[in-house]
Design an enzyme around this catalytic site. Structure first.
Site, mmCIF file in Angstrom:
data_model
loop_
_atom_site.group_PDB
_atom_site.id
_atom_site.type_symbol
_atom_site.label_atom_id
_atom_site.label_comp_id
_atom_site.label_asym_id
_atom_site.label_seq_id
_atom_site.Cartn_x
_atom_site.Cartn_y
_atom_site.Cartn_z
ATOM 1 N N ASP A 110 0.831 -1.204 0.000
ATOM 2 C CA ASP A 110 0.000 0.000 0.000
ATOM 3 C C ASP A 110 0.869 1.260 0.000
ATOM 4 O O ASP A 110 1.990 1.241 0.501
ATOM 5 C CB ASP A 110 -0.920 -0.028 1.238
ATOM 6 N N ASN A 168 1.288 3.394 -2.904
ATOM 7 C CA ASN A 168 1.822 3.809 -4.211
ATOM 8 C C ASN A 168 1.324 5.204 -4.602
ATOM 9 O O ASN A 168 2.087 6.022 -5.125
ATOM 10 C CB ASN A 168 1.385 2.826 -5.310
ATOM 11 N N SER A 193 -7.350 -5.503 -5.317
ATOM 12 C CA SER A 193 -8.514 -6.072 -4.631
ATOM 13 C C SER A 193 -9.758 -5.932 -5.501
ATOM 14 O O SER A 193 -9.784 -5.106 -6.422
ATOM 15 C CB SER A 193 -8.735 -5.350 -3.295
ATOM 16 N N ASN A 215 -10.806 -2.492 -5.536
ATOM 17 C CA ASN A 215 -10.013 -1.547 -6.340
ATOM 18 C C ASN A 215 -10.654 -1.253 -7.703
ATOM 19 O O ASN A 215 -10.301 -0.265 -8.345
ATOM 20 C CB ASN A 215 -8.580 -2.042 -6.531
ATOM 21 N N TRP A 216 -11.629 -2.092 -8.112
ATOM 22 C CA TRP A 216 -12.349 -1.786 -9.364
ATOM 23 C C TRP A 216 -13.176 -0.506 -9.237
ATOM 24 O O TRP A 216 -13.638 0.030 -10.233
ATOM 25 C CB TRP A 216 -13.265 -2.950 -9.768
ATOM 26 N N ARG A 239 2.133 -4.873 6.159
ATOM 27 C CA ARG A 239 1.364 -3.848 5.439
ATOM 28 C C ARG A 239 2.175 -2.565 5.453
ATOM 29 O O ARG A 239 2.619 -2.112 6.512
ATOM 30 C CB ARG A 239 -0.015 -3.601 6.046
ATOM 31 N N LEU A 262 -7.087 -4.860 7.286
ATOM 32 C CA LEU A 262 -6.848 -6.014 6.407
ATOM 33 C C LEU A 262 -7.351 -5.771 4.994
ATOM 34 O O LEU A 262 -6.918 -6.457 4.052
ATOM 35 C CB LEU A 262 -7.506 -7.272 6.980
ATOM 36 N N SER A 263 -8.290 -4.845 4.825
ATOM 37 C CA SER A 263 -8.828 -4.534 3.491
ATOM 38 C C SER A 263 -9.217 -5.797 2.702
ATOM 39 O O SER A 263 -8.888 -5.923 1.530
ATOM 40 C CB SER A 263 -7.826 -3.683 2.689
ATOM 41 N N GLU A 294 1.242 -13.265 12.306
ATOM 42 C CA GLU A 294 1.852 -12.106 12.985
ATOM 43 C C GLU A 294 1.811 -10.906 12.039
ATOM 44 O O GLU A 294 2.137 -11.035 10.855
ATOM 45 C CB GLU A 294 3.307 -12.406 13.365
HETATM 46 C C1 IPE Z 1 -5.398 -2.748 -0.238
HETATM 47 O O1 IPE Z 1 -5.054 -1.414 -0.459
HETATM 48 C C2 IPE Z 1 -5.432 -3.489 -1.530
HETATM 49 C C3 IPE Z 1 -4.139 -3.686 -2.160
HETATM 50 C C4 IPE Z 1 -2.992 -3.368 -1.643
HETATM 51 C C5 IPE Z 1 -4.173 -4.303 -3.453
HETATM 52 P P1 IPE Z 1 -6.171 -0.292 -0.637
HETATM 53 O O2 IPE Z 1 -5.453 0.990 -0.772
HETATM 54 O O3 IPE Z 1 -7.106 -0.672 -1.711
HETATM 55 O O4 IPE Z 1 -6.948 -0.397 0.757
HETATM 56 P P2 IPE Z 1 -7.862 0.643 1.503
HETATM 57 O O5 IPE Z 1 -8.828 1.185 0.504
HETATM 58 O O6 IPE Z 1 -6.967 1.714 2.031
HETATM 59 O O7 IPE Z 1 -8.496 -0.148 2.595
HETATM 60 C C1 IPE Z 2 -1.475 0.208 -3.406
HETATM 61 O O1 IPE Z 2 -1.289 1.579 -3.460
HETATM 62 C C2 IPE Z 2 -1.676 -0.392 -4.777
HETATM 63 C C3 IPE Z 2 -3.063 -0.797 -5.063
HETATM 64 C C4 IPE Z 2 -4.035 -0.835 -4.202
HETATM 65 C C5 IPE Z 2 -3.342 -1.209 -6.435
HETATM 66 P P1 IPE Z 2 -2.497 2.602 -3.477
HETATM 67 O O2 IPE Z 2 -2.851 2.874 -4.885
HETATM 68 O O3 IPE Z 2 -3.610 2.107 -2.625
HETATM 69 O O4 IPE Z 2 -1.816 3.868 -2.822
HETATM 70 P P2 IPE Z 2 -2.455 4.908 -1.807
HETATM 71 O O5 IPE Z 2 -3.050 4.133 -0.688
HETATM 72 O O6 IPE Z 2 -3.476 5.679 -2.574
HETATM 73 O O7 IPE Z 2 -1.305 5.738 -1.376
HETATM 74 MG MG MG Z 3 -4.080 2.368 -0.681
#
Ligand code: IPE
Ligand code: IPE
Ligand code: MG
Length: 230
Positions: free
Chosen positions: A10, A12, A55, A58-59, A178, A185-186, A197
């Site tokens: 997480d 990016n 996830s 994420n869609w 994480r 846990l998303s 752990e």
């Molecule tokens: C969790 O990250 C999913 C992935 C790392 C692929 P998200 O950025 O989607 O999670 P939330 O929305 O903060 O819970």
């Molecule tokens: C994790 O990074 C990658 C994916 C969920 C695909 P994010 O895209 O969730 O990055 P933030 O949470 O917005 O910084």
């Molecule tokens: Mg994220």
């Protein structure tokens, strides 16, 4: 060494925003971290590495971002193949893979087939993955087996259920990492993480490297895992 490490990659987007770049630039840099961490696991003899790459939730992101992510995924798989072969890494995937664009699915299947005989770390990509959906699918499949007489409902136990999950052939993760400081846990591996752990680091995923993973492993080794016993 933990036998199985799972990572919620997480941060990016935040990494890119801090630099005034588009979110996809963060995802690109994040792909480089996957390479680094996978190589480290192979070097250290970690048997399984599961990374949460996308996830089902994420869609909900803008189409421009999900499209770019799918293109990146396809390219990443194709580009990494020689590196996977060199390091004897076996690629696998979990999740609702039928949701992925055909190009991605084909690249993925090809890499899975070509790396099937590799004997070092198994890298498991969680793609269009949802822990709840995976549990639901397992339940559905077991119901169908019961209806057709292949399964006696009375004989259903944790082991039988576990094997029906898309992670059925892998041991539960010992360590969950994480990045980017989020304490949730998303919807990742809800069944499998029961006694894992957890290590949360403030580091954003594109900045996460071998040293950071080593620190997580060191901390893991100091933990006393009780599994409910005394
Ligand atoms: C969790 O990250 C999913 C992935 C790392 C692929 P998200 O950025 O989607 O999670 P939330 O929305 O903060 O819970
Ligand atoms: C994790 O990074 C990658 C994916 C969920 C695909 P994010 O895209 O969730 O990055 P933030 O949470 O917005 O910084
Ligand atoms: Mg994220």
């Amino acid at each position: 060494m933990p036998r199985h490490i799972a990572i919620i990659m997480d941060g990016n987007g935040r990494w890119a925003r801090e630099r005034g770049l588009a979110r996809i630039a963060g995802h690109q840099q994040g792909a480089a971290s996957v390479r680094t961490v996978t190589r480290a696991c192979a070097e250290w003899g970690v048997e399984f590495l599961t990374v949460y790459a996308f996830s089902t939730e994420n869609w909900k992101r803008p189409r421009s971002e999900t499209d770019a992510l799918m293109v990146l995924l396809e390219h990443f798989i194709e580009q990494e193949l020689p590196e996977l072969m060199r390091n004897q890494i076996r690629l696998r995937a979990i999740g609702r893979l039928e949701d992925l664009p055909l190009g991605c699915r084909n690249a993925l299947q090809r890499a899975i087939d070509l790396t099937a005989g590799n004997t070092s770390t198994t890298l498991i990509l969680a793609l269009s993955y949802s822990g709840r959906s995976d549990i639901l699918r397992a339940a559905q499949s077991l119901c169908l087996k019961a209806r057709s007489g292949q399964l006696d409902p009375e004989s259903l136990d944790e082991e039988v259920f576990r094997q029906e999950l898309s992670t059925g052939e892998y041991p539960d993760p010992d360590l969950l990492v994480r990045t980017s400081g989020e304490m949730r846990l998303s919807n990742f591996l809800l069944w499998e993480l029961s006694y894992t752990e957890i290590h949360v680091t403030q580091k954003l995923w594109p900045d996460f490297g071998k040293e950071d993973l080593l620190e997580a492993v060191r901390e893991f080794n100091k933990r006393e895992r009780r599994f409910g016993a005394v």
